[in-house]
Structure formats: C-alpha cells, structure tokens
Design an enzyme around this catalytic site. Structure first.
Site, PDB file in Angstrom:
ATOM      1  CG  ASP A  67      -1.170   2.695  11.692  1.00 16.25           C
ATOM      2  OD1 ASP A  67      -1.302   3.651  12.471  1.00 16.25           O
ATOM      3  OD2 ASP A  67      -1.436   2.772  10.476  1.00 16.25           O
ATOM      4  CG  ASN A 134      -1.127   2.764  -1.224  1.00 18.20           C
ATOM      5  OD1 ASN A 134      -1.888   3.138  -0.337  1.00 18.20           O
ATOM      6  ND2 ASN A 134      -0.042   2.059  -0.986  1.00 18.20           N
ATOM      7  CG  HIS A 136      -2.286   2.741   3.064  1.00 21.37           C
ATOM      8  ND1 HIS A 136      -1.011   3.114   2.702  1.00 21.37           N
ATOM      9  CD2 HIS A 136      -2.656   3.644   4.006  1.00 21.37           C
ATOM     10  CE1 HIS A 136      -0.647   4.176   3.373  1.00 21.37           C
ATOM     11  NE2 HIS A 136      -1.629   4.530   4.172  1.00 21.37           N
ATOM     12  CD  GLU A 141       1.231   0.146   2.260  1.00 22.22           C
ATOM     13  OE1 GLU A 141       0.324   0.641   1.557  1.00 22.22           O
ATOM     14  OE2 GLU A 141       2.182   0.815   2.686  1.00 22.22           O
TER      15      GLU A 141
HETATM   16  C1  GLP Z   1      -0.432   6.732   7.100  1.00 23.95           C
HETATM   17  C2  GLP Z   1      -1.290   6.056   8.170  1.00 23.95           C
HETATM   18  C3  GLP Z   1      -2.720   5.943   7.713  1.00 23.95           C
HETATM   19  C4  GLP Z   1      -3.197   7.252   7.143  1.00 23.95           C
HETATM   20  C5  GLP Z   1      -2.392   7.602   5.922  1.00 23.95           C
HETATM   21  C6  GLP Z   1      -2.844   8.889   5.247  1.00 23.95           C
HETATM   22  O1  GLP Z   1       0.145   5.873   6.199  1.00 23.95           O
HETATM   23  N1  GLP Z   1      -0.819   4.778   8.564  1.00 23.95           N
HETATM   24  O2  GLP Z   1      -3.520   5.553   8.820  1.00 23.95           O
HETATM   25  O3  GLP Z   1      -4.557   7.173   6.806  1.00 23.95           O
HETATM   26  O4  GLP Z   1      -1.064   7.752   6.349  1.00 23.95           O
HETATM   27  O5  GLP Z   1      -2.249   9.986   5.866  1.00 23.95           O
HETATM   28  P1  GLP Z   1      -2.673  11.482   5.669  1.00 23.95           P
HETATM   29  O6  GLP Z   1      -3.924  11.653   6.429  1.00 23.95           O
HETATM   30  O7  GLP Z   1      -1.539  12.278   6.253  1.00 23.95           O
HETATM   31  O8  GLP Z   1      -2.822  11.708   4.214  1.00 23.95           O
END
Ligand code: GLP
Length: 241
Positions: A67, A134, A136, A141
C-alpha cells in the site's frame, strides 16, 4: 493456519527471516510481497545482515508493497516509498527497477488498475503482513469485500490514530491510501503475518478463532492454504489455547 508464539522478538524475527532465506535461496528470481509498519522492521534488519553476509542476494529479486498513502509525495519522510528505502532497499543489492509500490498520485483509478495488472502478472512467493488493531491487513479496513482488488480507500479513524505516532500530529496523517485488495493478498503462495503487543490481541483472537467476516478483514486468511502467524506472548494472550 500455523500459529507460533515466541517469548522473544529476536527469535520471532529470525524465524521469519529463515522463511525468506529458504525462498530466496531456492529460487533464481524470487518475488517478495512486503509490508510497512513496525511489525516487519526487525525482519528487514535481519535480511539486510543476511544480504551483507552473502547469504541472500537481491539482484534478481522483485518486490511488491501492499500500500501507499495518497496526498503525500513519494519523497515525504512518512511515505511508504521512503519507509521501504530507509528500512530495506537502501541497504541491499536490489535493482531499483524491480521495486514496486502503488503510485498514489495523479490519476488514481488508472494507478489502481496498473498496479492490479502488475500483480496479476506476478507470482508472489511470500507475502509478509502486519495487522491493524481493527483487524485490517494492508489498508483493507473493516467492511472491505473479500473479492477486492487494488483500490483507493478512506482510512478508518482508528487506523489514523494508530499511525499518528509517525507524524507530528494526527492532522498530518493522510486520509486516503491505495492498497492491494484482499483477493490480491490471497494470491500469494505463502503468507506470514507478524503481530506483537497487547493492542493486537483482540484482532488476533478474532482472526484465528472467530468466524470469517468482512468486519475483521484478516479473517480471510483462514481460507489460505499456507499461512504462518508469528506472535509474541502479548499478541497471543487472548487465544483460548
Ligand atoms: C498500517 C499498514 C499495515 C500494517 C499496520 C500495522 O496501517 N498499512 O500494513 O500492518 O499499519 O502496523 P504496525 O506493524 O506498525 O502495528
């Protein structure tokens, strides 16, 4: 799903690194699906070391990221393009032409369809994922269709709050992003998801023990034939066994 719980994050990262090493050393031209966020950073550090020690070679490796934020330039310090260069690409012998992230500026519909076409022609050998609190994955989402392909998404308020720690204030966190859809992610041959910390425990319980539902996008992984979930004890703390 294979679920592994580690008491030590170094061991977790090394386990995941080994999964990448196995694929990269058994494949002349591997294709890696990569993620941003804090969860994969320790694995990237291990992969950098392995590259510098000559254990793995990135010269024939192609990468696809999940993304990218809309509304900030690729060169912005918080773009996922910058994140990936700082945390991995700048430190390994990858060919810049083999790096793929969604183009999140200009004509976004066209950018989505181009990235989707590229993914349809790719065979991702291993996809690394984090998970949002959440539930995702990438920026899919809650409520996203399991059939979704690359699309533009409006970020959940919860996601913006979670990601505000990387920006000076929540007002600077982008409101939209371009993300691989859930059906793109499911095309990967192998998936490894990393989650650490107590704030992931509910999402992890729902993903592994709950029903498959679009309210918890990561639950789609229950249908994938080759998924490994790597957890620390906090993220695993709400699992019933
Ligand atoms: C972002 C990314 C996700 C990732 C998520 C969790 O929203 N788009 O790909 O998995 O954060 O992030 P973290 O690993 O910092 O908790």
């Amino acid at each position: 799903m294979e679920v592994k719980v580690f008491s030590n994050t170094d061991e977790l990262n090394k386990y995941c690194e080994q999964m990448f090493i196995d694929i990269m050393t058994n494949n002349d031209a591997p294709t890696l699906g990569l993620a941003t966020g804090s969860s994969p950073v320790g694995v990237y550090q291990e992969l950098i070391k392995a590259n510098q020690e000559g254990i793995i070679d990135f010269s024939n490796t192609t990468t696809f990221n999940l993304d990218e934020y809309c509304g900030i330039d690729r060169n912005h310090e918080q773009s996922y393009w910058t994140f990936m260069h700082q945390n991995l690409f700048n430190h390994v012998n990858i060919n810049e032409n083999n790096i793929n992230l969604p183009e999140a500026s200009g004509d976004l519909d066209q950018a989505c369809s181009e990235y989707n076409n590229k993914l349809n022609n790719a065979n991702i050998d291993i996809q690394i994922l984090g998970i949002g609190s959440n539930g995702h994955i990438a920026f899919n989402e809650p409520g996203t269709s399991f059939e979704s392909t690359v699309h533009k998404v409006e970020l959940d308020e919860k996601t913006r709050q979670d990601n505000a720690r990387f920006f000076k204030s929540i007002d600077e966190v982008p409101t939209h992003a371009i993300t691989m859809g859930l059906s793109n992610i499911m095309q990967a041959k192998k998936i490894v998801l990393i989650a650490t910390g107590e704030n992931k425990a509910d999402a992890i319980k729902g993903m592994i023990e709950g029903e498959k539902t679009t309210s918890l996008p990561a639950s789609i992984l229950q249908d994938h034939p080759d998924v490994t979930i790597l957890l620390d004890e906090e993220a695993a703390s709400k699992l019933s066994k």
